[in-house]
Design a protein around this motif. Sequence first.
Motif, PDB file in Angstrom:
ATOM      1  N   VAL A  24      68.785   6.345  13.949  1.00 43.57           N
ATOM      2  CA  VAL A  24      68.270   6.419  15.319  1.00 43.57           C
ATOM      3  C   VAL A  24      67.786   7.840  15.532  1.00 43.57           C
ATOM      4  O   VAL A  24      68.462   8.792  15.147  1.00 43.57           O
ATOM      5  CB  VAL A  24      69.373   6.080  16.355  1.00 43.57           C
ATOM      6  CG1 VAL A  24      68.922   6.425  17.770  1.00 43.57           C
ATOM      7  CG2 VAL A  24      69.764   4.611  16.277  1.00 43.57           C
ATOM      8  N   ASP A  25      66.612   7.988  16.156  1.00 40.90           N
ATOM      9  CA  ASP A  25      66.086   9.324  16.409  1.00 40.90           C
ATOM     10  C   ASP A  25      65.375   9.322  17.745  1.00 40.90           C
ATOM     11  O   ASP A  25      64.267   8.796  17.871  1.00 40.90           O
ATOM     12  CB  ASP A  25      65.126   9.727  15.280  1.00 40.90           C
ATOM     13  CG  ASP A  25      64.794  11.212  15.319  1.00 40.90           C
ATOM     14  OD1 ASP A  25      65.434  11.954  16.100  1.00 40.90           O
ATOM     15  OD2 ASP A  25      63.895  11.630  14.576  1.00 40.90           O
ATOM     16  N   THR A  26      66.029   9.869  18.745  1.00 41.56           N
ATOM     17  CA  THR A  26      65.444   9.963  20.083  1.00 41.56           C
ATOM     18  C   THR A  26      65.662  11.388  20.589  1.00 41.56           C
ATOM     19  O   THR A  26      66.405  12.157  19.964  1.00 41.56           O
ATOM     20  CB  THR A  26      66.122   8.991  21.071  1.00 41.56           C
ATOM     21  OG1 THR A  26      67.401   9.537  21.454  1.00 41.56           O
ATOM     22  CG2 THR A  26      66.322   7.620  20.465  1.00 41.56           C
ATOM     23  N   PRO A  27      65.047  11.750  21.706  1.00 37.27           N
ATOM     24  CA  PRO A  27      65.286  13.101  22.235  1.00 37.27           C
ATOM     25  C   PRO A  27      66.761  13.344  22.580  1.00 37.27           C
ATOM     26  O   PRO A  27      67.236  14.486  22.554  1.00 37.27           O
ATOM     27  CB  PRO A  27      64.423  13.141  23.504  1.00 37.27           C
ATOM     28  CG  PRO A  27      63.349  12.129  23.259  1.00 37.27           C
ATOM     29  CD  PRO A  27      64.010  11.035  22.462  1.00 37.27           C
ATOM     30  N   ASP A  28      67.500  12.274  22.896  1.00 35.25           N
ATOM     31  CA  ASP A  28      68.898  12.425  23.303  1.00 35.25           C
ATOM     32  C   ASP A  28      69.880  12.436  22.143  1.00 35.25           C
ATOM     33  O   ASP A  28      70.915  13.098  22.211  1.00 35.25           O
ATOM     34  CB  ASP A  28      69.299  11.274  24.236  1.00 35.25           C
ATOM     35  CG  ASP A  28      68.615  11.365  25.579  1.00 35.25           C
ATOM     36  OD1 ASP A  28      68.330  12.496  26.014  1.00 35.25           O
ATOM     37  OD2 ASP A  28      68.353  10.310  26.181  1.00 35.25           O
ATOM     38  N   ARG A  30      70.604  11.543  17.687  1.00 34.24           N
ATOM     39  CA  ARG A  30      70.165  11.201  16.341  1.00 34.24           C
ATOM     40  C   ARG A  30      71.388  10.687  15.583  1.00 34.24           C
ATOM     41  O   ARG A  30      72.448  11.312  15.620  1.00 34.24           O
ATOM     42  CB  ARG A  30      69.579  12.432  15.639  1.00 34.24           C
ATOM     43  CG  ARG A  30      68.922  12.125  14.295  1.00 34.24           C
ATOM     44  CD  ARG A  30      68.225  13.341  13.701  1.00 34.24           C
ATOM     45  NE  ARG A  30      69.163  14.334  13.196  1.00 34.24           N
ATOM     46  CZ  ARG A  30      69.526  15.435  13.818  1.00 34.24           C
ATOM     47  NH1 ARG A  30      69.020  15.734  15.005  1.00 34.24           N
ATOM     48  NH2 ARG A  30      70.397  16.269  13.280  1.00 34.24           N
TER      49      ARG A  30
ATOM     50  N   ASP B  28      74.100  12.673  27.760  1.00 40.73           N
ATOM     51  CA  ASP B  28      73.151  12.157  26.773  1.00 40.73           C
ATOM     52  C   ASP B  28      73.661  10.938  26.020  1.00 40.73           C
ATOM     53  O   ASP B  28      72.874  10.070  25.630  1.00 40.73           O
ATOM     54  CB  ASP B  28      72.829  13.240  25.735  1.00 40.73           C
ATOM     55  CG  ASP B  28      72.018  14.370  26.314  1.00 40.73           C
ATOM     56  OD1 ASP B  28      71.242  14.106  27.247  1.00 40.73           O
ATOM     57  OD2 ASP B  28      72.173  15.501  25.845  1.00 40.73           O
ATOM     58  N   ASN B  52      70.332   2.050  25.888  1.00 42.70           N
ATOM     59  CA  ASN B  52      70.235   1.535  24.535  1.00 42.70           C
ATOM     60  C   ASN B  52      71.625   1.560  23.898  1.00 42.70           C
ATOM     61  O   ASN B  52      72.443   2.423  24.218  1.00 42.70           O
ATOM     62  CB  ASN B  52      69.304   2.417  23.690  1.00 42.70           C
ATOM     63  CG  ASN B  52      67.939   2.562  24.325  1.00 42.70           C
ATOM     64  OD1 ASN B  52      67.227   1.583  24.481  1.00 42.70           O
ATOM     65  ND2 ASN B  52      67.571   3.785  24.696  1.00 42.70           N
ATOM     66  N   TRP B  54      73.513   1.372  20.060  1.00 43.21           N
ATOM     67  CA  TRP B  54      73.576   1.210  18.615  1.00 43.21           C
ATOM     68  C   TRP B  54      75.007   0.837  18.303  1.00 43.21           C
ATOM     69  O   TRP B  54      75.932   1.572  18.669  1.00 43.21           O
ATOM     70  CB  TRP B  54      73.181   2.513  17.913  1.00 43.21           C
ATOM     71  CG  TRP B  54      73.163   2.414  16.410  1.00 43.21           C
ATOM     72  CD1 TRP B  54      72.090   2.092  15.629  1.00 43.21           C
ATOM     73  CD2 TRP B  54      74.259   2.637  15.505  1.00 43.21           C
ATOM     74  NE1 TRP B  54      72.448   2.097  14.306  1.00 43.21           N
ATOM     75  CE2 TRP B  54      73.774   2.424  14.195  1.00 43.21           C
ATOM     76  CE3 TRP B  54      75.591   2.988  15.686  1.00 43.21           C
ATOM     77  CZ2 TRP B  54      74.573   2.560  13.062  1.00 43.21           C
ATOM     78  CZ3 TRP B  54      76.395   3.112  14.552  1.00 43.21           C
ATOM     79  CH2 TRP B  54      75.886   2.908  13.259  1.00 43.21           C
ATOM     80  N   PRO B  82      68.050  -2.566  22.209  1.00 42.47           N
ATOM     81  CA  PRO B  82      67.314  -1.799  23.219  1.00 42.47           C
ATOM     82  C   PRO B  82      67.828  -2.105  24.631  1.00 42.47           C
ATOM     83  O   PRO B  82      68.357  -3.194  24.885  1.00 42.47           O
ATOM     84  CB  PRO B  82      65.868  -2.292  23.054  1.00 42.47           C
ATOM     85  CG  PRO B  82      65.807  -2.919  21.702  1.00 42.47           C
ATOM     86  CD  PRO B  82      67.172  -3.481  21.456  1.00 42.47           C
ATOM     87  N   GLY B 106      70.208   7.156  26.212  1.00 42.01           N
ATOM     88  CA  GLY B 106      68.894   6.922  26.813  1.00 42.01           C
ATOM     89  C   GLY B 106      68.941   6.188  28.131  1.00 42.01           C
ATOM     90  O   GLY B 106      67.939   5.641  28.566  1.00 42.01           O
ATOM     91  N   THR B 109      66.546   7.707  30.830  1.00 38.83           N
ATOM     92  CA  THR B 109      65.154   7.377  30.557  1.00 38.83           C
ATOM     93  C   THR B 109      64.865   5.926  30.915  1.00 38.83           C
ATOM     94  O   THR B 109      63.900   5.609  31.596  1.00 38.83           O
ATOM     95  CB  THR B 109      64.828   7.603  29.064  1.00 38.83           C
ATOM     96  OG1 THR B 109      65.215   8.929  28.743  1.00 38.83           O
ATOM     97  CG2 THR B 109      63.351   7.418  28.806  1.00 38.83           C
TER      98      THR B 109
END
Lengths: 114, 114
Positions: A24-28, A30, B28, B52, B54, B82, B106, B109
């Motif tokens: 997973v790679d988001t601004p918030d 990883r 975050d 989201n 994971w 998601p 997220g 967002t």
Amino acid sequence: MMKSANLFADLPGNLPEELIEILVDTPDVRIERIVSTGHASPPGFWYDQAENEWVVVLRGKATLAFEDEERVLKPGDYVLIPAHRKHRVTSTSEAEPTVWLAVFFGGKTAAGAE
Amino acid sequence: MMKSANLFADLPGNLPEELIEILVDTPDVRIERIVSTGHASPPGFWYDQAENEWVVVLRGKATLAFEDEERVLKPGDYVLIPAHRKHRVTSTSEAEPTVWLAVFFGGKTAAGAE
């Protein structure tokens, strides 16, 4: 759309370098799967990260060193490493792959606070 | 300062409700350990989350249903759900505790995009 897979699939038996897979790679946040087979940080090298890292060993065995302590991590053992807490990997098992799951977060906040 | 523990420690044998332990909680990201012992979502109930998620099953077995598909998760199997992807837990193993690790992120967002 919904990425799915298995953390223990495709474990390489021997690798010249650690295998890092970004899940997973988001601004918030990883999320990385890391596979080590006897790898360790180079002598004298310390990680000094701008992000917080929550990391767990899921298979194998590893020794994590901080400036003032050392911890042996077995499957299920996790640790939260605050940003800029210096650390290094002293050793990982040579007998089997060591599978880490690492969640990095808060990099922006940490960088802004520097 | 550095919280550490083991994901497989203190696994309850039988619980009336799922056991949710928050391991990391920041603006975050939120990391949870969830232990299920035969639990499932109530009939007709669907999760519809602003964040989201994971999620990985580390022990045991679970079946996750989406509106258009169903997935059996065994140890190591992960899926990225998601925000607002409706889902429910159809079943978890009754023979042993099912240990999930979930990373939520997220939310801000997702909420802002609504």
